[in-house]
Structure formats: C-alpha cells, structure tokens
Scaffold this motif. Structure first.
Motif, mmCIF file in Angstrom:
data_model
loop_
_atom_site.group_PDB
_atom_site.id
_atom_site.type_symbol
_atom_site.label_atom_id
_atom_site.label_comp_id
_atom_site.label_asym_id
_atom_site.label_seq_id
_atom_site.Cartn_x
_atom_site.Cartn_y
_atom_site.Cartn_z
ATOM 1 N N HIS A 1 72.915 40.448 52.911
ATOM 2 C CA HIS A 1 72.422 40.486 51.706
ATOM 3 C C HIS A 1 72.048 41.877 51.109
ATOM 4 N N LEU A 2 71.132 42.371 52.104
ATOM 5 C CA LEU A 2 70.401 43.579 51.512
ATOM 6 C C LEU A 2 71.707 44.774 51.551
ATOM 7 N N LEU A 3 72.534 44.884 52.427
ATOM 8 C CA LEU A 3 73.617 46.002 52.541
ATOM 9 C C LEU A 3 74.580 45.869 51.270
ATOM 10 N N SER A 4 74.687 44.491 50.878
ATOM 11 C CA SER A 4 75.665 44.429 49.567
ATOM 12 C C SER A 4 74.701 44.795 48.620
ATOM 13 N N GLN A 5 73.217 44.627 48.361
ATOM 14 C CA GLN A 5 72.506 45.154 47.303
ATOM 15 C C GLN A 5 72.477 46.692 47.151
ATOM 16 N N ASN A 6 72.964 47.394 48.480
ATOM 17 C CA ASN A 6 72.983 48.796 48.513
ATOM 18 C C ASN A 6 74.465 49.284 48.426
ATOM 19 N N ASN A 7 75.254 48.521 48.128
ATOM 20 C CA ASN A 7 76.892 48.557 48.034
ATOM 21 C C ASN A 7 77.254 49.179 49.384
ATOM 22 N N ILE A 8 76.608 48.522 50.611
ATOM 23 C CA ILE A 8 77.181 48.973 52.050
ATOM 24 C C ILE A 8 77.875 47.759 52.479
ATOM 25 N N PRO A 9 79.173 47.810 52.869
ATOM 26 C CA PRO A 9 79.897 46.526 53.377
ATOM 27 C C PRO A 9 79.202 46.075 54.616
ATOM 28 N N SER A 10 79.072 45.048 54.707
ATOM 29 C CA SER A 10 78.601 44.250 56.136
ATOM 30 C C SER A 10 79.470 44.394 57.230
ATOM 31 N N THR A 11 80.665 45.197 57.022
ATOM 32 C CA THR A 11 81.584 45.308 58.017
ATOM 33 C C THR A 11 81.023 46.271 59.186
ATOM 34 N N PHE A 12 80.019 47.247 58.571
ATOM 35 C CA PHE A 12 79.516 48.209 59.385
ATOM 36 C C PHE A 12 78.654 47.550 60.588
ATOM 37 N N LEU A 13 77.877 46.386 59.959
ATOM 38 C CA LEU A 13 76.904 45.549 60.952
ATOM 39 C C LEU A 13 78.003 45.199 62.159
ATOM 40 N N ALA A 14 79.177 44.441 61.569
ATOM 41 C CA ALA A 14 79.979 43.835 62.519
ATOM 42 C C ALA A 14 80.487 44.939 63.569
ATOM 43 N N ASP A 15 80.912 46.093 63.000
ATOM 44 C CA ASP A 15 81.401 47.019 63.891
ATOM 45 C C ASP A 15 80.352 47.593 65.178
ATOM 46 N N ILE A 16 79.240 47.823 64.629
ATOM 47 C CA ILE A 16 78.407 48.218 65.743
ATOM 48 C C ILE A 16 77.970 46.946 66.655
ATOM 49 N N LEU A 17 77.872 45.909 66.011
ATOM 50 C CA LEU A 17 77.503 44.639 67.149
ATOM 51 C C LEU A 17 78.845 44.656 67.981
ATOM 52 N N GLU A 18 80.004 44.996 67.843
ATOM 53 C CA GLU A 18 81.145 44.571 68.582
ATOM 54 C C GLU A 18 81.057 45.735 69.563
ATOM 55 N N ARG A 19 80.721 46.779 69.165
ATOM 56 C CA ARG A 19 80.646 48.033 69.926
ATOM 57 C C ARG A 19 79.944 47.870 71.128
ATOM 58 N N ILE A 20 78.491 47.230 70.702
ATOM 59 C CA ILE A 20 77.697 46.907 71.685
ATOM 60 C C ILE A 20 77.939 45.960 72.719
ATOM 61 N N ASP A 21 78.657 44.974 72.180
ATOM 62 C CA ASP A 21 78.742 43.843 72.800
ATOM 63 C C ASP A 21 80.161 44.080 74.044
ATOM 64 N N ALA A 22 81.167 45.022 73.401
ATOM 65 C CA ALA A 22 82.059 45.506 74.182
ATOM 66 C C ALA A 22 81.720 46.251 75.277
ATOM 67 N N LYS A 23 80.816 47.159 75.179
ATOM 68 C CA LYS A 23 80.011 48.147 76.198
ATOM 69 C C LYS A 23 79.388 47.590 77.020
ATOM 70 N N TYR A 24 78.242 46.587 76.437
ATOM 71 C CA TYR A 24 77.127 46.328 77.401
ATOM 72 C C TYR A 24 77.201 44.635 77.648
ATOM 73 N N GLY A 25 77.892 44.110 76.823
ATOM 74 C CA GLY A 25 77.943 42.576 76.784
ATOM 75 C C GLY A 25 78.509 41.937 77.835
ATOM 76 N N GLU A 26 78.332 40.780 78.320
ATOM 77 C CA GLU A 26 78.910 40.264 79.583
ATOM 78 C C GLU A 26 80.201 39.421 79.285
ATOM 79 N N GLY A 27 80.502 39.336 78.184
ATOM 80 C CA GLY A 27 81.748 38.518 77.704
ATOM 81 C C GLY A 27 81.543 37.080 78.293
ATOM 82 N N ARG A 28 80.498 36.399 78.019
ATOM 83 C CA ARG A 28 80.032 35.091 78.566
ATOM 84 C C ARG A 28 80.871 34.063 77.895
ATOM 85 N N GLY A 29 81.211 34.475 76.513
ATOM 86 C CA GLY A 29 81.674 33.437 75.859
ATOM 87 C C GLY A 29 80.876 32.405 75.463
#
Lengths: 333, 458
Positions: free
Chosen positions: A283-311
């Motif tokens: 919500h806050l990002l959209s109020q500042n005209n920042i798409p939430s995909t940025f949050l998705a991207d960084i989370l994905e990157r963290i998960d890929a590199k350091y996550g355990e893929g536990r599913g």
C-alpha cells in the motif's frame, strides 16, 4: 441408612445407623444414640456415585452410600445442585464441547487479536523504547551486529528516500534507521521494539535499486506503525496463559503439554503479522508510485540465494508465510 | 564401673565382646548378669504376648506386647517372630476373630471413572470460559471434590474442604502478580532483576501458604492435615542458605564475566541440585501432621543424587551421539540434510524428555514414599518407569490428536496407575492420631503456584 460415624477426635470408624423420622433424625452408634433436628443437618454434594457425608451440628460426620433421600435433606452448597444437574446430562456435555471449541476458536482468531490491538494502541511507543534500546545494545555488544561498511553517501541517499516515502506515517518520528553488518543475519532487515529498524549490508548489496531497499524498509515500517511487536507480546502471553490454565490438570507431565501447542499458536500469529506488514508495504509503495514488484524481486533474490527451497514442509511452524505465496501477492498487485 | 542397667541389649552384647575378663572380672560378671536378666525379660514378654493371642484371643493386647518386644529387644529371635506377626503373617491367628479392624494393610483405591470426570471437566470448563475465568474457582473445587471423594482409604473417602471464594480471591491476587511480572519482563527490563529479587523474598511465603492451604483443606475421617513450617524454615530451605538467590541474581546481572567462571559456578550447583530437592521434600513431609503426629522422612540426598545422576549421564551420552551423528552427516552429505535432521532431532529430544521425566517421577516417588511414615502408617510405592513412560506418551498423543478432549482421560488414568501402585500399611492403632486445634489459612499462596505451574507436592 447404614454407614460409619467419625467423631473428629480420632480417625477410627464406628459403625452406625441413621434413622430419619420427620423432623427428627436419630444417629445410633455402637455405644450411644444422638438425636438431631433435621434442619441442622448438612449433606455433602453429590460427586458421581461416591459415598456422601452428613455433617451434624456437634462436629460428628456420618458416611453413607449415595442415595435418593439425601437430596431431600438440607444441602451444604446450594449452587452445586445446579451444576451437578448439568453434569449429569450427556446433552449438556456435548453442547459444552461445542461451546468450548467455538469460544476458543473465536477467541484465538478474533478475540485475542482484537483485544491486543486495542490495548497496544493505549500503550505509548515510548514504553517500548527501553526494551528496544536494550535489545539493540545487546546485539551490538555481542557482535551479532557490527559497524556497517556501506559508504556514508549511500546511507544518506537511503535515509532521504526513506524519509521522503515514510514521513507521513503517524509513528515516523520514532523510526530510527540503523545500518549494520551481520554475518549471522545475512541479507535481512528487522524491526525492534520502540521504532528501531536495522538493515544489513548484505541486503543492500543484494539490492539492484534503491526502490527495492525502500520496499523492504516499508515492510519493517509496517511492523512499527501497526505496533506488531507489542501486539505479538500481548497475544503470545494470553495464548500461553490460556493453554496453561486449560492443561493445568495434566501439569504432572511438566511442560510437555504446553510447549508444542503454544509454539504452534504463536507461529500462526507471527505469520499473520508478516502478511499484514506485506500488505502495508504494498500500500505504501503504491502511494509513492512505486510498483510492488520491486519488493517481489528482492524477496525472490534473497530466497534464491539464501533460502533453503523448503517449499511447503513444516510451514505451520514457521514464523513467516511461504515466500512463494508472498511473492505472488506482490506481483498480483 | 559403668551402670549396665542403663545399657540396651545390643550395647551389652558389644560390651561383652570387648571386655577383658582378667583385668575387669567385676565388669565381666555384671555384664553377664545384666544380659541374662534382659533375656529373661524378653522371654517373659514374648510369652505373655503369645498367651494374650492364643489363650485370651486379645489381639489388641498381643499386638502391643509384640511391638514392645520388637522395640526393646531388637535382633533377638523373639523380636524376629514378633515382627512376622505384626507384618500380618497370620499363621497363628484364629480365623474366626474379627480381622477387619486389625489387618495391617489399609486399602487405597481410586474409583473415579473417565466418563464421570469428563462431564465434570467439560461443563466446568465451559462455564469458566463463559465467565472469563471467574467461575474457575468453583470449577476447581468441583473437580478436586470429585477426585478426593473417589479416593478411598480403608473404605472411607478423603474430603476436600476448600471453598470457592478464598480461591477466587487468591486467583485475582495471582493475576495481579503475573501482570507485574509481565510488564517488567516486556516493558521495563531494567526492573526485572528487582522483580526477581522481590520474588525470591516472597517465594517462601507462597510456598508455606500453598502447602498449608492444601493440607488444611484435606480431611480424612473428620480430621484435617496441617502444615506447620514457619516462613523462616521455608526461606532457609528454598534459598539453600542464600546460595540459590546468589546464583539467580548473579545470572541476571551477569557477574560471571567469562563462561569459565560461570561453569565453575553452575557445575557444582547442579551437583547440589538433587540434595536441594530432597531438602524441600523433607521440609514438606516433616512439617505435615495428621492428628498431632508429624511425618518422618528417611530418604537421603544420596538417593536423589543417584537417580538424577543416571538421567544426567544418559542425557549427556545421547547428546554426544546426536552431536556426533550431525557432524558425520554434515561431512558426508550437505547442510540440507542437517536441516531435515533438525526435525527428527527435535522429535527425539521430546521423547527423551518424556522418558527422563517418567524415570525421575517413578524412581523419586518410589524412593521417597517408601521412606516416609507418619506415626504407625507407612507407604509402599511400586511405580515402573516403562509403564509410566507408556502412559505419558499415550497421554500426549491422545491429547494432541483430539485437541484436548482427552485431557480428563489422561488425568484419570495417570492417577489410577499411581494409586494402584501405592499401598498403605498401619503398624499400630489408628487412635494414635488425635485431633488438634487449627486456624484458617489464606488461599493466595496455592493459587499463585498453580498459576506458575510449580509442583510442590510429594
């Protein structure tokens, strides 16, 4: 009726007979006979089919089998009769089971969170300050957090971005941004009580744009703004208390009974807070005209590199919702 | 020359074996005379006991006389025979006398059933929840009454005399205490050490009140139990002469500096832990009285230490095995499998905890109760670790699978097992117990300990 009398002076049993004749009752022991007025008698409550006691005004007690006529004599406790009636009917028990479950479910999912929310608002953030400072100090002292190696220019830029996007929040004045390096935490950001937000060097290095960093900070700011830490403490405590009191009967088995259920219930609350923080960030990002995909991207990157893929394994014990689900939600918005 | 009339028979035999016949002929003669005197006395006492039994049929008198033989002339042949009779070896008795009142063993039975208790439990739980906990005081009385009234000794049920209003007051105060602890733990951590310090001072009071309340409101055959310890006694025992508070405060204020110093403090402390537990149980037993007679406690620190040592060593050994296997797995495969192993390890630790708990419960209970007696009454406990562990494990599984509905079942079956394995014997007359004066006891103490789940019973 036949039974035993106890004179209260020694624990010896003396066989006796009790005869009820209208207003008088006669207690015939082996040696003596006593007469009592019927209204001075007191009968102990029925508990299952155990023997009952009749108490006499001079301190003598008479034990006999449970029988119908005892209910017609003056009872020791009036209210027990009602509860005993309730206990004797199976339908009441079944209704009670349903009532208990409904009450507990409503309490857990709605009652306790609502209560915690209202109470947390009444407790000013200042009170959390000491605790937050304390924790922050401890993390620094024990070298879990060490001095950041991010350049001061980058730190300034990030602070400005944060200020620009968050300055309208009610609790913004309390939010303090801290840059730290941490081997143990990896790329991470945490919100401590009192408004401290710590972000690690590894996270900043992993980010490919400032918007991604702002997105993460927005999630943490969500925890602060909505008083999640205080609410979590309140909710966890109430849940622990409730489980402890319900399982108090089996306390003879130590903490085994309370441990797992409490852990399970608390993790669920944690996950709900994390989801709420995600929503806040989107919500806050959209109020500042920042798409939430940025949050998705960084989370994905963290998960890929350091996550355990536990599913989906053991998701019910985890403090965070499954990363894949979180990312989906952000992309959809 | 020593006054041999004041010597016991054993001391006389000792003296006889060391006396120098040549050097002290007078002493030697005195000893021999005194011994023969005693032996005649013993013989005539035994004879009169047997006469009372077989000719007069006077069981009471016979028991008294046999008991005298055992007390005054232990380790003699007559004493051995007398003991046999007192223990209930009934070969010499006429079968048509009324044995009912004189039999040694008093039957301890629990007649409660899960069906009945479940109804009581669920209805009272429902009412407690609907009243947001206020009814819980009445619920407690009701549940306790059920349990007590289905526990019979020699055919008479025990009685729970507690009343709801004092319990409710106690619970309200306990809730306030919890609130204080909660706010200081989460909001004012600086105050926490002071809260703990206050707690340490208050703990002996809570302890005494709790045990006293439960004793005072437990009755058997129209007579109540009493707990007579002073707060000072409790303070001395609970804080182990100040050592326990020192350790706790030291931990909070981190006096230790390095881990080595902390180890130096904790390791000896953990060796002393079983002894401390024994002191607490001893305090409870020796200051509890029924009909004017206080309990006697003969278990030693060594008994406790032995049991905890077994558990401690087993846990240590298993911990080593686990650490070793984690190490091996990490080397051979990847970190991945270690994460999965984490869940297996947790499950094993949980089972281990239950087993250890069962072991400690079974053995401590047996040891302690076998060495307790109150007046002529003694106890014999035969709990087995394997059985108890089975019960605990099935209890946990049952409760978790039914989201708590099987809690009453777990309570009743555990209690049944314990009662079935407890025997009570009375080597004397029940009228040795005589009612005493008594005064009321505040309920708060026992409510606070239930709140914080401290098991202070034996």
């Amino acid at each position: 009726m036949q039974g035993c009398l106890f004179d209260g002076k020694s624990p010896e049993a003396h066989k006796a007979t009790l005869v009820i004749m209208g207003e008088k009752t006669i207690l015939r022991g082996q040696e003596a006979e006593r007469v009592y007025k019927r209204e001075t008698l007191q009968v102990s409550p029925r508990t299952g089919n155990a023997d009952r006691f009749i108490y006499f005004s001079d301190g003598i007690q008479f034990q006999c089998k449970d029988q119908e006529i005892l209910d017609h004599l003056p009872q020791e406790f009036f209210s027990e009769g009602i509860v005993a009636w309730l206990e004797n009917h199976v339908s009441v028990s079944i209704a009670s089971i349903l009532a208990v479950f409904c009450f507990l479910l409503i309490g857990y999912f709605y009652g306790i969170p609502a209560l915690a929310e209202r109470v947390a608002v009444k407790i000013p953030l200042e009170t959390e300050r000491t605790l937050g400072d304390h924790i922050h100090q401890w993390l620094d002292d024990n070298k879990i957090l060490t001095t950041s190696e991010i350049s001061s220019e980058l730190q300034e830029t990030i602070r400005e971005e944060f200020s620009r996007t968050h300055k309208n929040l009610q609790l913004y004045p309390y939010m303090q941004l801290h840059f730290r390096k941490s081997e143990l935490l990896g790329p991470n950001a945490i919100a401590l009580p009192g408004g401290h937000i710590v972000i690690t060097d590894q996270l900043i290095e992993l980010a490919q744009s400032n918007n991604e960093i702002v997105a993460i900070l927005a999630h943490e700011a969500g925890h602060v703004e909505n008083r999640h830490s205080m609410r979590n403490i309140l909710q966890s405590s109430i849940v622990t208390l409730a489980v402890a009191s319900i399982t108090a009967d089996v306390s003879s088995m130590g903490m085994t009974m309370t441990g797992l259920p409490v852990l399970f219930l608390q993790s669920n609350y944690s996950r709900e807070f994390e989801e709420a923080a995600d929503d806040f960030a989107i919500h806050l990002l959209s109020q500042n005209n920042i798409p939430s995909t940025f949050l998705a991207d960084i989370l994905e990157r963290i998960d890929a590199k350091y996550g355990e893929g536990r599913g989906n394994d053991f998701a019910f014990l985890s403090t965070h919702p499954i990363t894949a689900d979180r990312i989906d939600k952000m992309r959809r918005n | 020359m020593p006054d041999y009339t004041k010597y016991s028979l054993e001391e006389l035999h000792d003296a006889y074996s060391v006396v120098d016949k040549e050097k002290y002929p007078q002493n030697y003669q005195s000893i021999i005379n005194e011994i023969s005197l005693r032996e005649k006395e013993c013989e005539s006492l035994y004879l009169s006991a047997v006469t009372a039994l077989e000719q007069d049929g006077d069981q009471v008198k016979a028991r008294q006389l046999f008991q005298k033989v055992v007390n005054k002339f232990p380790r003699t042949e007559n004493a051995k025979n007398a003991k046999k009779f007192l223990k209930g070896d009934l070969k010499n008795l006429n079968t048509d006398t009324e044995l009912g009142e004189y039999i040694n063993s008093m039957k301890l039975e629990f007649s409660g059933s899960t069906r009945e208790y479940f109804r009581i439990w669920i209805v009272n739980l429902c009412l407690s929840l609907l009243t947001l906990g206020i009814y819980s005081a009445w619920a407690k009385v009701r549940k306790k009454r059920y349990i007590y009234s289905h526990l019979t000794l020699d055919e008479t049920p025990f009685q729970y005399l507690g009343l709801p209003i004092p319990i409710l007051r106690g619970r309200i105060i306990a809730a306030i205490v919890f609130l204080i602890y909660f706010s200081s733990d989460n909001l004012f951590p600086a105050a926490l050490p002071y809260v703990f310090a206050a707690g340490l001072l208050v703990a002996p009071w809570v302890f005494v009140q709790s045990v006293a309340f439960n004793a005072r409101y437990t009755a058997f055959r129209n007579m109540t139990f009493r707990f007579n310890a002073s707060h000072l006694d409790a303070f001395k025992v609970l804080s182990a002469w100040g050592i326990i508070p020192a350790i706790i405060i030291g931990t909070i204020f981190a006096w230790w500096g390095s881990y080595w110093i902390a180890a130096l403090v904790y390791i000896p402390a953990s060796f002393l832990f079983p002894g401390w537990l024994k002191e607490i149980k001893k305090l409870i037993v020796t200051k509890t009285s029924f009909g004017g007679i206080s309990g006697e406690f003969k278990a030693t620190g060594g008994d406790f230490f032995g049991i905890y040592l077994v558990v401690g060593l087993t846990v240590f050994f298993i911990g080593l095995c686990v650490a070793f296997s984690v190490f091996v797995v990490t080397k051979i495969t990847s970190l991945e499998n270690v994460k999965n192993m984490a869940y297996v390890i947790t499950a094993i630790s949980y089972m281990g905890y239950l087993l250890a708990y069962a072991y400690i419960q079974a053995n401590i209970t047996n040891t302690v109760w076998n060495k307790i007696n109150i007046g002529p009454v003694s106890f014999h406990c035969t709990l087995k670790t394997t059985e108890l562990a089975k019960i605990y494990i099935t209890n946990v599984l049952g409760i978790i699978c039914t989201a708590g509905i099987l809690i009453p079942w777990a309570v009743i079956r555990t209690l049944k097992y314990r009662i079935d394995n407890t025997q009570i014997q009375c080597n004397g007359e029940l009228n040795a117990f005589l009612a005493q004066e008594s005064k009321g006891v505040h309920a708060t103490g026992s409510e606070i300990t239930e709140f914080f789940d401290m098991d202070l019973s034996i």
